[in-house]
Design a protein around this motif. Structure first.
Motif, PDB file in Angstrom:
ATOM      1  N   PRO A   1       0.835  -1.228   0.000  1.00 31.77           N
ATOM      2  CA  PRO A   1       0.000   0.000   0.000  1.00 31.77           C
ATOM      3  C   PRO A   1       0.865   1.272   0.000  1.00 31.77           C
ATOM      4  CG  PRO A   1      -0.668  -1.506   1.775  1.00 31.77           C
ATOM      5  CD  PRO A   1       0.571  -2.078   1.171  1.00 31.77           C
ATOM      6  N   MET A   2       2.013   1.245   0.702  1.00 36.00           N
ATOM      7  CA  MET A   2       2.878   2.439   0.705  1.00 36.00           C
ATOM      8  C   MET A   2       3.373   2.728  -0.715  1.00 36.00           C
ATOM      9  SD  MET A   2       6.704   2.977   2.249  1.00 36.00           S
ATOM     10  CE  MET A   2       7.346   1.791   1.040  1.00 36.00           C
ATOM     11  N   LEU A   3       3.872   1.687  -1.368  1.00 35.51           N
ATOM     12  CA  LEU A   3       4.438   1.875  -2.716  1.00 35.51           C
ATOM     13  C   LEU A   3       3.349   2.302  -3.703  1.00 35.51           C
ATOM     14  CD1 LEU A   3       6.773  -1.250  -2.643  1.00 35.51           C
ATOM     15  CD2 LEU A   3       7.501   1.152  -2.610  1.00 35.51           C
ATOM     16  N   ASN A   4       2.160   1.788  -3.451  1.00 37.15           N
ATOM     17  CA  ASN A   4       1.053   2.105  -4.366  1.00 37.15           C
ATOM     18  C   ASN A   4       0.688   3.589  -4.313  1.00 37.15           C
ATOM     19  OD1 ASN A   4      -0.267   0.781  -6.304  1.00 37.15           O
ATOM     20  ND2 ASN A   4      -1.876  -0.072  -4.977  1.00 37.15           N
ATOM     21  N   LYS A   5       1.120   4.262  -3.221  1.00 37.56           N
ATOM     22  CA  LYS A   5       0.791   5.703  -3.082  1.00 37.56           C
ATOM     23  C   LYS A   5       1.756   6.575  -3.884  1.00 37.56           C
ATOM     24  CE  LYS A   5       0.709   5.578   1.424  1.00 37.56           C
ATOM     25  NZ  LYS A   5       0.795   5.998   2.847  1.00 37.56           N
ATOM     26  N   ILE A   6       2.863   5.988  -4.343  1.00 42.03           N
ATOM     27  CA  ILE A   6       3.856   6.804  -5.082  1.00 42.03           C
ATOM     28  C   ILE A   6       3.364   6.982  -6.518  1.00 42.03           C
ATOM     29  CG2 ILE A   6       6.265   6.969  -5.821  1.00 42.03           C
ATOM     30  CD1 ILE A   6       7.004   5.131  -3.491  1.00 42.03           C
ATOM     31  N   ALA A   7       2.932   8.191  -6.835  1.00 46.85           N
ATOM     32  CA  ALA A   7       2.223   8.455  -8.112  1.00 46.85           C
ATOM     33  C   ALA A   7       2.993   7.978  -9.329  1.00 46.85           C
ATOM     34  CB  ALA A   7       1.950   9.953  -8.230  1.00 46.85           C
ATOM     35  N   GLN A   8       4.346   8.179  -9.328  1.00 50.32           N
ATOM     36  CA  GLN A   8       5.060   7.842 -10.566  1.00 50.32           C
ATOM     37  C   GLN A   8       5.725   6.469 -10.531  1.00 50.32           C
ATOM     38  OE1 GLN A   8       7.373  11.295  -8.946  1.00 50.32           O
ATOM     39  NE2 GLN A   8       8.603  10.754 -10.733  1.00 50.32           N
ATOM     40  N   LEU A   9       5.269   5.599  -9.592  1.00 47.00           N
ATOM     41  CA  LEU A   9       5.840   4.249  -9.544  1.00 47.00           C
ATOM     42  C   LEU A   9       5.344   3.462 -10.753  1.00 47.00           C
ATOM     43  CD1 LEU A   9       7.637   2.589  -7.461  1.00 47.00           C
ATOM     44  CD2 LEU A   9       5.507   1.318  -7.028  1.00 47.00           C
ATOM     45  N   ARG A  10       6.265   2.930 -11.524  1.00 46.42           N
ATOM     46  CA  ARG A  10       5.906   2.208 -12.744  1.00 46.42           C
ATOM     47  C   ARG A  10       6.422   0.777 -12.732  1.00 46.42           C
ATOM     48  NH1 ARG A  10       2.774   5.315 -12.539  1.00 46.42           N
ATOM     49  NH2 ARG A  10       2.487   7.245 -13.735  1.00 46.42           N
ATOM     50  N   GLY A  11       6.972   0.404 -11.578  1.00 49.21           N
ATOM     51  CA  GLY A  11       7.437  -0.983 -11.519  1.00 49.21           C
ATOM     52  C   GLY A  11       8.047  -1.308 -10.178  1.00 49.21           C
ATOM     53  N   MET A  12       8.155  -2.592  -9.925  1.00 46.32           N
ATOM     54  CA  MET A  12       8.792  -3.018  -8.687  1.00 46.32           C
ATOM     55  C   MET A  12       9.475  -4.364  -8.894  1.00 46.32           C
ATOM     56  SD  MET A  12       5.577  -4.268  -6.381  1.00 46.32           S
ATOM     57  CE  MET A  12       5.267  -2.595  -5.826  1.00 46.32           C
ATOM     58  N   SER A  13      10.593  -4.537  -8.179  1.00 47.49           N
ATOM     59  CA  SER A  13      11.267  -5.845  -8.170  1.00 47.49           C
ATOM     60  C   SER A  13      11.695  -6.110  -6.735  1.00 47.49           C
ATOM     61  CB  SER A  13      12.451  -5.864  -9.132  1.00 47.49           C
ATOM     62  OG  SER A  13      13.287  -4.739  -8.935  1.00 47.49           O
ATOM     63  N   ALA A  14      10.849  -6.886  -6.058  1.00 47.87           N
ATOM     64  CA  ALA A  14      11.109  -7.233  -4.653  1.00 47.87           C
ATOM     65  C   ALA A  14      12.456  -7.951  -4.519  1.00 47.87           C
ATOM     66  CB  ALA A  14       9.995  -8.150  -4.157  1.00 47.87           C
ATOM     67  N   TRP A  15      13.102  -7.731  -3.426  1.00 47.47           N
ATOM     68  CA  TRP A  15      14.374  -8.445  -3.144  1.00 47.47           C
ATOM     69  C   TRP A  15      14.068  -9.612  -2.205  1.00 47.47           C
ATOM     70  CZ3 TRP A  15      18.879  -8.179  -5.590  1.00 47.47           C
ATOM     71  CH2 TRP A  15      19.951  -8.892  -5.051  1.00 47.47           C
ATOM     72  N   LEU A  16      14.018 -10.860  -2.755  1.00 45.48           N
ATOM     73  CA  LEU A  16      14.184 -11.282  -4.133  1.00 45.48           C
ATOM     74  C   LEU A  16      13.465 -12.610  -4.306  1.00 45.48           C
ATOM     75  CD1 LEU A  16      17.740 -12.622  -4.865  1.00 45.48           C
ATOM     76  CD2 LEU A  16      16.773 -12.537  -2.529  1.00 45.48           C
ATOM     77  N   LEU A  17      13.610 -13.245  -5.398  1.00 43.87           N
ATOM     78  CA  LEU A  17      12.827 -14.459  -5.711  1.00 43.87           C
ATOM     79  C   LEU A  17      13.258 -15.636  -4.842  1.00 43.87           C
ATOM     80  CD1 LEU A  17      10.741 -15.826  -7.671  1.00 43.87           C
ATOM     81  CD2 LEU A  17      12.719 -16.509  -9.065  1.00 43.87           C
ATOM     82  N   MET A  18      14.562 -15.911  -4.780  1.00 41.91           N
ATOM     83  CA  MET A  18      15.037 -17.133  -4.115  1.00 41.91           C
ATOM     84  C   MET A  18      16.233 -16.833  -3.218  1.00 41.91           C
ATOM     85  SD  MET A  18      16.441 -20.620  -5.893  1.00 41.91           S
ATOM     86  CE  MET A  18      18.184 -20.213  -5.796  1.00 41.91           C
ATOM     87  N   ASP A  19      16.292 -17.473  -2.055  1.00 44.01           N
ATOM     88  CA  ASP A  19      17.448 -17.331  -1.162  1.00 44.01           C
ATOM     89  C   ASP A  19      18.729 -17.638  -1.949  1.00 44.01           C
ATOM     90  OD1 ASP A  19      15.894 -18.856   1.830  1.00 44.01           O
ATOM     91  OD2 ASP A  19      15.515 -16.970   0.745  1.00 44.01           O
ATOM     92  N   PHE A  20      19.817 -16.991  -1.606  1.00 48.21           N
ATOM     93  CA  PHE A  20      21.071 -17.193  -2.332  1.00 48.21           C
ATOM     94  C   PHE A  20      22.239 -17.150  -1.358  1.00 48.21           C
ATOM     95  CE2 PHE A  20      20.282 -12.716  -1.976  1.00 48.21           C
ATOM     96  CZ  PHE A  20      21.538 -12.120  -1.836  1.00 48.21           C
ATOM     97  N   ARG A  21      23.341 -17.808  -1.754  1.00 43.31           N
ATOM     98  CA  ARG A  21      24.515 -17.904  -0.880  1.00 43.31           C
ATOM     99  C   ARG A  21      25.228 -16.549  -0.803  1.00 43.31           C
ATOM    100  NH1 ARG A  21      26.192 -22.757  -2.426  1.00 43.31           N
ATOM    101  NH2 ARG A  21      25.687 -24.062  -0.641  1.00 43.31           N
ATOM    102  N   SER A  22      25.585 -16.176   0.426  1.00 45.92           N
ATOM    103  CA  SER A  22      26.286 -14.912   0.614  1.00 45.92           C
ATOM    104  C   SER A  22      27.264 -15.033   1.770  1.00 45.92           C
ATOM    105  CB  SER A  22      25.309 -13.780   0.942  1.00 45.92           C
ATOM    106  OG  SER A  22      26.032 -12.683   1.508  1.00 45.92           O
ATOM    107  N   PRO A  23      28.463 -14.475   1.591  1.00 49.77           N
ATOM    108  CA  PRO A  23      29.475 -14.552   2.666  1.00 49.77           C
ATOM    109  C   PRO A  23      29.151 -13.635   3.836  1.00 49.77           C
ATOM    110  CG  PRO A  23      30.275 -13.214   0.853  1.00 49.77           C
ATOM    111  CD  PRO A  23      28.945 -13.764   0.417  1.00 49.77           C
TER     112      PRO A  23
END
Ligand code: GCU
Length: 615
Positions: A550-572
């Motif tokens: 809902p917060m992001l939906n209030k941003i008038a010029q938001l034209r896309g989103m890419s949540a972080w992220l699809l799948m867990d990944f290995r990280s040091p």
């Protein structure tokens, strides 16, 4: 380690000297050419060198450097087989060495190499019959990070950058019958590398994508660009570049299904410009990912491509796909292989990952933070997933160092020239979360204008950091000036505040441009449950999403989103025992394919299209 010169006195030296002559003749006399880009290399007939390669782990790089750190003339690249009576010891033998699979990172193939950063030698024997008037290239899908290649002891090329493909000319190095190729691949992190010392992903080393031999005629097509005109309806335009073309060589592009095409003369610069009309073309879109067979010919050379035709542009704060406003419903993806983990490279990896994007109700994927494999881009074309492709200018590079700019430019050129014909790619991203300093801005502005002139058909973006005044988030990084689309990363509810903080957060944007929230989210261990205030539980992560949307939906010029992220990944950077265990757990799905509650929260918003102002 003293060389036999020092210890073994005169007679040994004489014998060694005679042997050396043959090495010099074999190895360094031949000047290795710089590797080239071959657009559509994966569409060409090739002799695969994938499979088991002999491997030698060489932390001190003694296979290449002497004890005085001079480059050796008789290093491991000679693949020398010791002979009885040799006046010197040979302290390596690929024949007896353990094997590693190519393509594949070495980290997940051998427990002892999981944390290994350094040089590894890889050797492969192959049989080959040279042909008249034919060039042979060693095609490398990717080698992380710095790599050197020799064929039959002759150095054929060197490359830096772990995520782009390159092709080494080996015509002069191969011979009839049995041959061998030796690669040294070093994933040591260095200050002046791109990316540099700190990354939030595992530094998988090795020949991480396919390796093969590609034959082309004397005059061959090395690059081409075939796309739908943004400005003229029903017009295909672009160019074909031919290397070694004689005067008057013609280049031809045909789209048999549309009975359309054209022929043009190759100019002195090797380029032939294309511009022809098409009737009845079905445009490519996520809903209808229509691909056409496109035949590109010049002289004796032909490439059979599969290309989708679409246009992408901005109009004010809108992103237009095929002239219509679109909202990018997406998620970020690391090239981590589902289930087996390690660097992803296969068609199956791609189909699993993009299949989950489709299942999520998504039409968009941000491929983070480096160019992904052609298999991923082909799958995105086929499955209808729009792509954000990124150059690994990540966090704090040495922006003041011209050598670093040159490396970033080289990787950007390789990315664009290799992948420019993928309909799925709509955004070239120049960078992620770089510090807001004038030298950084200048560095990335240089890259952005380079990308724009190399490919004026796509949109230029980057993932920016934001700052705050009270509960107002502000997007005003000066780099935004140079971008067509502004990406921004925020972690309200995870790194800062509580999930509910999103409810009272306002956004202030300094640009009248389309916005994409290129990262948001939080971590959860799949299967860990509790109430929504308990961090690391699925309920906590889902609660972040419920307040974010809902917060992001209030941003008038938001034209896309890419949540972080699809799948867990290995990280040091993720050592929390029992929870992270060296995985970043911000995935909506675990690396074992377990969907977390947040997956369904986002899926609901995407499927019901309750997110995004421009549908
Ligand atoms: C950053 C960064 C990612 C990282 C993520 C995280 O924003 O861009 O590479 O993995 O945050 O902290 O999980």
């Amino acid at each position: 380690m003293p060389l036999f010169f020092a210890r073994s006195g005169v007679c040994a030296a004489a014998a060694a000297a005679s042997l050396l002559v043959s090495f010099v003749a074999g190895s360094t006399a031949y000047a290795a050419a710089a590797p080239i880009v071959l657009t559509g290399a994966d569409r060409r007939a090739a002799m695969s060198l994938d499979g088991e390669w002999a491997s030698i782990v060489d932390p001190y790089f003694s296979g290449l450097f002497s004890f005085h750190h001079e480059e050796k003339k008789n290093g491991f690249f000679m693949n020398y087989k010791a002979k009885p009576g040799d006046p010197f010891p040979t302290e390596y033998d690929f024949g007896k060495a353990p094997r590693l699979k190519v393509p594949g990172d070495w980290n997940t193939q051998r427990e002892s190499l999981m944390y290994y950063e350094g040089p590894v030698w890889l050797e492969k024997d192959f049989t080959y019959e040279p042909k008249q008037q034919t060039h042979v290239f060693l095609h490398v899908g990717a080698a992380n990070y710095h790599s050197w290649f020799w064929v039959n002891g002759q150095k054929v090329c060197e490359h830096e950058g772990g995520f782009t493909s390159f092709n080494c000319e080996i015509t002069q190095a191969v011979h009839a019958g049995s041959n061998f190729v030796v690669a040294a691949v070093d994933n040591t992190r260095d200050e002046d590398n791109v990316p540099t010392m700190q990354t939030d992903w595992w530094n998988y080393g090795g020949l991480t994508r396919d390796v093969s031999l590609i034959e082309v005629p004397e005059a061959f097509i090395d690059q081409y660009d075939v796309h739908l005109s943004r400005t003229e309806e029903g017009v295909i335009e672009g160019w074909v570049h031919v290397t070694g073309a004689g005067a008057g060589t013609k280049a031809e592009v045909q789209i048999p299904e549309l009975k359309a095409g054209s022929t043009a003369e190759v100019g002195a610069d090797g380029r032939a410009a294309l511009h022809f009309n098409v009737k009845g073309l079905e445009r490519w879109s996520p809903e209808k990912p229509k691909l056409y067979k496109v035949v590109i010919r010049a002289g004796q050379d032909t490439v059979d491509e599969l290309i989708g035709f679409r246009t992408v542009e901005t109009r004010g704060t809108e992103i237009l796909l095929n002239g219509k406003p679109i909202f990018l419903r997406g998620v970020c993806i690391h090239a981590e292989a589902p289930y087996r983990t390690g660097r992803a490279y296969s068609d199956k990896d791609a189909e699993t990952l993009l299949g989950w994007v489709k299942e999520l109700g998504g039409n968009f994927a941000r491929l983070a933070h480096y160019p992904h494999a052609e298999t991923m881009l082909r799958a995105a074309d086929r499955m209808g997933v729009l792509v954000w492709s990124e150059n690994p200018v990540y966090w704090a590079l040495q922006f003041e160092n011209p050598k670093v700019l040159a490396k970033a430019e080289q990787q950007l050129d390789e990315e664009i020239n290799t992948s420019r014909n993928h309909a799925a790619i709509v955004l070239w991203s120049m960078a992620n979360e770089t510090p807001n300093t004038p030298v950084r801005t200048q560095f990335i502005e240089t890259l952005a204008s380079r990308a724009r002139s190399a490919d004026p058909t796509r949109l230029i973006t980057a993932a920016l950091l934001v700052h705050a005044k009270g509960s107002t988030k502000i997007i005003d990084d000066p780099l935004g000036q140079a971008l067509d689309v502004i990406g921004f990363n925020e972690y309200i509810g995870w790194y800062e505040g509580h999930p509910e903080s999103a409810d009272t957060t306002e956004w202030q944007v300094a640009y009248q441009k389309p916005l994409i929230v290129s990262e948001f989210g939080g971590e959860a261990k799949a299967g860990l449950h509790g109430n929504e205030t308990e961090r690391w539980t699925e309920e906590f992560q889902a609660n972040i999403y419920r307040h974010q949307l809902p917060m992001l939906n209030k941003i008038a010029q938001l034209r896309g989103m890419s949540a972080w992220l699809l799948m867990d990944f290995r990280s040091p950077n993720r050592p929390l025992t029992g929870i992270q265990d060296e995985f970043n757990r911000k995935g909506l799905i675990s690396e074992q394919g377990e969907k977390k509650q947040a997956f369904y929260v986002l899926q609901k918003a995407y499927k019901e299209q309750t997110i995004g102002n421009a549908k």
